[in-house]
Design an enzyme around this catalytic site. Sequence first.
Site, PDB file in Angstrom:
ATOM      1  N   GLU A   1       0.850  -1.197   0.000  1.00  0.00           N
ATOM      2  CA  GLU A   1       0.000   0.000   0.000  1.00  0.00           C
ATOM      3  C   GLU A   1       0.884   1.246   0.000  1.00  0.00           C
ATOM      4  O   GLU A   1       1.258   1.720   1.060  1.00  0.00           O
ATOM      5  CB  GLU A   1      -0.934  -0.018   1.204  1.00  0.00           C
TER       6      GLU A   1
ATOM      7  N   MET B   1     -10.111  -3.444  -1.562  1.00  0.00           N
ATOM      8  CA  MET B   1     -10.343  -2.990  -0.181  1.00  0.00           C
ATOM      9  C   MET B   1     -11.436  -1.922  -0.145  1.00  0.00           C
ATOM     10  O   MET B   1     -11.184  -0.730   0.114  1.00  0.00           O
ATOM     11  CB  MET B   1      -9.024  -2.493   0.423  1.00  0.00           C
TER      12      MET B   1
END
Length: 381
Positions: free
Chosen positions: A139, A204
């Site tokens: 990320e 996500m």
Amino acid sequence: MMKIRSCGERMSTVVWLSAFIATCCVATAAGSKTFVCYYQPSARVPIASIPANLCTHVTYAFAEASKNGISPAHTTDLAKYAEMVALKKVNPNLKVLVSLQNGFPAIVDGGVTVMETFANGAVSFLRKLRLDGVDFDWEFPSKAQKAGYMKLISIFRKAISDEAKLNGAASLLLTMALANNKYIAGWAYDMSVLTQNIDFATVMTYDFHVFNAKHDNVTGYNSPLVAPKGESTYLSTVGMLTFYIKAGLERSKILMGVPTYGRSYILADNSNHGLHAPAVARGAPGPAIHVHGVYIYQGICMALKSGATRVWDGAAGVPYLYHDTAWVSYDDEQSVMGKCKWAVASNLGGIGVWSLTLDDITGTCTGESFPLLRTIKSCLG
Ligand SMILES: *[C@@H]1O[C@H](CO)[C@@H](O)[C@H](O)[C@H]1NC(C)=O
């Protein structure tokens, strides 16, 4: 959106038959859907109490990517991986993976030789510990790192395919967690490389709103199915999943991300408690875990039992609650079932839940433990 009808509805035989073919067989196909349960190590949820029959895959979060392969976050994690593999005694079909979050920049920036060393090291590590695969959860790569990350993913696929052929074994799995933001998704991933090389990815689709004094200072939904009026569609589960589909990621490889936690706010004024009401801070820690701004599902149910008011937003497909100046956006059985039906009707690969650790492990909500995981399991079949 395809409509799922109950097979018990009264219909003429012909209508019933065609409806059976149109709807019931979609439900049958759902039997092969993937259900990834991310596990965050926690003393609250020992590995032995993971409900191994509810999930198809359990993914340990996190370990680190290192130049030699995979480095556990703590040395004691090796024993935990072994305990997770032992859950196969409960569910022989369960796949056990480990998710990597940190460590990617040094590998990707290191070039092809470093990437190959990492891949070969990771394969040996996974086989030695009898794990079934790895989840890449970087990320996030920068624009400049995109090409390298995609190269790493192709190199990793080649390494696991070659190893499987060599040893006559089923291939290790390569899965991912993908951004909930279309700008990041646009610069970080090449969808055709993902479609060709990964088994599946969890998008996500949560954390769309988290209190921030400068730019997210009104109440907002953590993980709406559909964006509320006045908000960008990309701040929603359907909006982001549709973005990935249109960008070229194969549907069957897309897992809808579903949260088991809520995001809380402190209202500026307790008489103004709707969506988009002014907020002054992240909420006080919820009753079940002590983190500012987060309520796990057990904490949600405790709040509801002690007098909080639940409001269902049918257009967004999620509830929220308020109690004095506390305001929480969350998911419950109703919202999770609605999301799951959308995922099935849209022919996605399944669902990835963040996380099994944050579901109601005690049965505070319904009397049964893991009510949200059970809801997903019953929907996916
Ligand atoms: C609240 O957020 C908005 C943007 O959504 C911003 O323009 C405003 O300055 C913020 N208010 C404060 C007090 O920071």
